[in-house]
Design an enzyme around this catalytic site. Structure first.
Site, PDB file in Angstrom:
ATOM      1  N   ASP A   1       3.211  -6.383   3.467  1.00  0.00           N
ATOM      2  CA  ASP A   1       2.731  -5.515   4.108  1.00  0.00           C
ATOM      3  C   ASP A   1       3.160  -5.594   5.388  1.00  0.00           C
ATOM      4  OD1 ASP A   1       2.310  -2.839   5.409  1.00  0.00           O
ATOM      5  OD2 ASP A   1      -0.260  -3.862   5.020  1.00  0.00           O
TER       6      ASP A   1
ATOM      7  N   ASP B   1       6.343   0.519   6.956  1.00  0.00           N
ATOM      8  CA  ASP B   1       5.362   0.589   6.880  1.00  0.00           C
ATOM      9  C   ASP B   1       3.980   1.910   6.127  1.00  0.00           C
ATOM     10  OD1 ASP B   1       2.171  -0.232   7.032  1.00  0.00           O
ATOM     11  OD2 ASP B   1       1.554   0.425   8.845  1.00  0.00           O
TER      12      ASP B   1
ATOM     13  N   HIS C   1       0.417  -1.336   0.188  1.00  0.00           N
ATOM     14  CA  HIS C   1       0.421   0.283   0.084  1.00  0.00           C
ATOM     15  C   HIS C   1       1.137   1.433  -0.379  1.00  0.00           C
ATOM     16  CE1 HIS C   1       0.209   1.115   4.358  1.00  0.00           C
ATOM     17  NE2 HIS C   1       0.312  -0.492   4.806  1.00  0.00           N
TER      18      HIS C   1
ATOM     19  N   HIS D   1       3.641   3.130  12.590  1.00  0.00           N
ATOM     20  CA  HIS D   1       2.562   3.660  12.767  1.00  0.00           C
ATOM     21  C   HIS D   1       3.351   5.240  13.909  1.00  0.00           C
ATOM     22  CE1 HIS D   1      -1.252   1.529  12.053  1.00  0.00           C
ATOM     23  NE2 HIS D   1       0.107   1.177  11.038  1.00  0.00           N
TER      24      HIS D   1
ATOM     25  N   GLU E   1      -4.646   1.916   2.481  1.00  0.00           N
ATOM     26  CA  GLU E   1      -4.986   0.817   3.522  1.00  0.00           C
ATOM     27  C   GLU E   1      -4.804   0.994   4.885  1.00  0.00           C
ATOM     28  OE1 GLU E   1      -3.432  -2.526   6.322  1.00  0.00           O
ATOM     29  OE2 GLU E   1      -3.270  -0.180   5.643  1.00  0.00           O
ATOM     30  N   GLU E   2      -4.707   2.311   5.218  1.00  0.00           N
ATOM     31  CA  GLU E   2      -4.238   2.598   7.039  1.00  0.00           C
ATOM     32  C   GLU E   2      -5.756   3.140   7.800  1.00  0.00           C
ATOM     33  OE1 GLU E   2      -2.173   1.657   8.642  1.00  0.00           O
ATOM     34  OE2 GLU E   2      -0.340   1.880   7.309  1.00  0.00           O
TER      35      GLU E   2
END
Length: 462
Positions: free
Chosen positions: A353, A291, A279, A423, A325-326
């Site tokens: 991912d 990520d 992504h 994140h 995606e997030e």
């Protein structure tokens, strides 16, 4: 006698070389190409350092779409195109602030708003705190929650070797904690970061208010693990302490964005599609190198290696860089919607991912026959220290795909350090090891190649 021995050695060496299968030779070549001439590290450096964070709806996300499209075009693929998708546009606003108010003491702690959260009042929010270990604790507290800030403090379990198991066991408090606390009259929530180590980085992530009416929405933020430890300890000595936090995030109207797609057309079965992807969006605290910048450039590298070697796939191989995606999954959903409309038949999908660390294997969604088929390839991978071929979640973006008989797999890197960065503001390019990133790309190329050559087994009729 010496001549006889020498002749025997030469014959044995010749037999060994002859016995080596074409698959082994090709896989060795994939790893060589990835480790000596790959572009994935250079691509990631540009995505991370020149473009930066790529939260859906942002100008940098749009810039990343155009950059990756141009790079795929430079590879000379059969097709490269953009697929329109409407995505959420949430913005963080000013940097968040938070304090533990313990009598006259005022101690700052690191927090960050969770994705999709509403803002606090402009002057901030101050309230007493009630600590819980998870959503299941809320019902027993009932009215005690009203007017309070709920502090979700269930940590990730360090005993699990597979760290994604630990993540899955407590991420519900991040995703649904605010919704459930709001139902009982809480005025805000603070959630311990999804992180196995103690540090000062708060980790953001998606949260949802579900079907709550908007007037019931309450602000929610993540607190660093060090901050969580401090807040918990201070609460034990002073249960009447108060917590203050301020955030100015908001949700704006949806924005037009794109999935980026490139493909090599199959020579024998062009109607059968094999997807490899990651992504393109990331959270906004950093550039998202693990990520999922890593997954994006690894997927691009897979198709670059095959094109560079003039490989003629039996089936159509399509690289898909999914958007959003997030905080919504709109890219994966749109890709499946268009696929159904076009009556496309996907036989295999592979997603990266889980970070750019050393590859250990694959997490596989398949019936028993195809699982065993993939597991039979283990000997091809063991020379490269790849050994784990187990049933498990393959990936969020490809989870939308519903073609009949499809087999799905997710690259499974070593997970021990992943949640140090996930994140958080330290998920930057300097956290990436070039060689590990390249090994992951070679591993993905190898599995895709083997399944393209040998096919997917049709399900047995009942």
């Amino acid at each position: 006698m010496k001549k006889t021995i020498l002749l025997t050695v030469l014959v044995l060496n010749g037999l060994t070389s002859f016995a080596q299968s074409n698959d082994e030779k090709n896989i060795k070549l994939f790893y060589k190409k990835a480790l000596t001439e790959s572009k994935c590290y250079t691509w990631l450096e540009y995505l991370s350092n020149d473009i930066g964070s790529r939260l859906s709806g942002s100008a940098t996300a749009a810039e990343a779409v155009q950059y990756t499209k141009s790079q795929l075009e430079s590879l000379g693929l059969d097709k490269v195109y953009l697929q329109e998708v409407m995505v959420p546009h949430w913005v963080r606003g000013e940097k968040e602030t938070a304090f533990i108010l313990d009598g006259k003491a005022k101690t700052a702690v690191p927090i960050c708003a969770l994705g999709g959260s509403v803002a606090t009042p402009k002057t901030g929010l101050t309230a007493e705190v009630i600590e819980v270990q998870g959503i299941n604790d809320l019902a027993a507290l009932g009215d005690k929650i009203k007017g309070k800030i709920v502090f979700f403090n269930r940590p990730m379990n360090p005993e699990n070797i597979e760290t994604f198991t630990s993540y899955g066991a407590c991420v519900d408090q991040r995703f649904a904690g605010a919704k459930e606390a709001a139902k009982l009259g809480a005025v805000g929530t603070i959630v311990r970061s999804m992180n196995l180590r103690l540090d000062d980085f708060p980790h953001t992530g998606a949260q949802s208010y579900g079907d709550l009416p908007k007037e019931k929405y309450i602000p929610t933020a993540a607190i660093s693990t060090n901050g969580a430890e401090l807040l918990s300890a201070t609460l034990k000595s002073n249960p009447a302490l108060k917590f203050y936090f301020k955030q100015s995030c908001e949700t704006l109207p949806d924005v037009l964005s794109h999935n980026v797609i490139g493909e090599l057309t199959g020579k024998e079965h062009p109607e059968n599609i094999m997807v490899v992807g990651g992504h393109l969006d990331s959270w906004d605290l950093a550039d998202g190198s693990h990520d999922d910048g890593a997954g994006v450039v690894q997927s691009m590298e897979v198709i670059r290696i095959l094109k560079n070697l003039n490989y003629k796939p039996k089936n159509t191989i399509r690289v898909v860089l999914f958007m959003n995606e997030e905080n919504g999954g709109k890219g994966g959903a749109k890709y499946e919607e268009v696929s159904k409309k076009n009556n496309e038949n996907h036989i295999f999908a592979l997603e990266s991912d889980s970070g750019g660390f050393s590859p250990r294997g694959f997490s596989i969604e398949a019936d028993e026959t195809n699982l065993k088929k993939i597991q039979s390839y283990r000997d091809f991978f063991e020379p490269y220290l790849v050994h784990s071929f187990t049933i498990g979640h393959a990936g969020s973006d490809i989870s939308h795909l519903t073609s009949k008989s499809i087999v799905k797999a997710g690259l499974k890197p070593d997970s021990q350090r992943y949640f140090d960065y996930h994140h958080a503001a330290n998920d930057k390019f300097d956290a990436i090891n070039k060689r590990e990133l390249e090994l992951g790309a070679a591993t993905m190329t190898s599995l895709l190649y083997l399944l393209d050559q040998n096919g997917i087994e049709a399900p047995k009729a009942n």
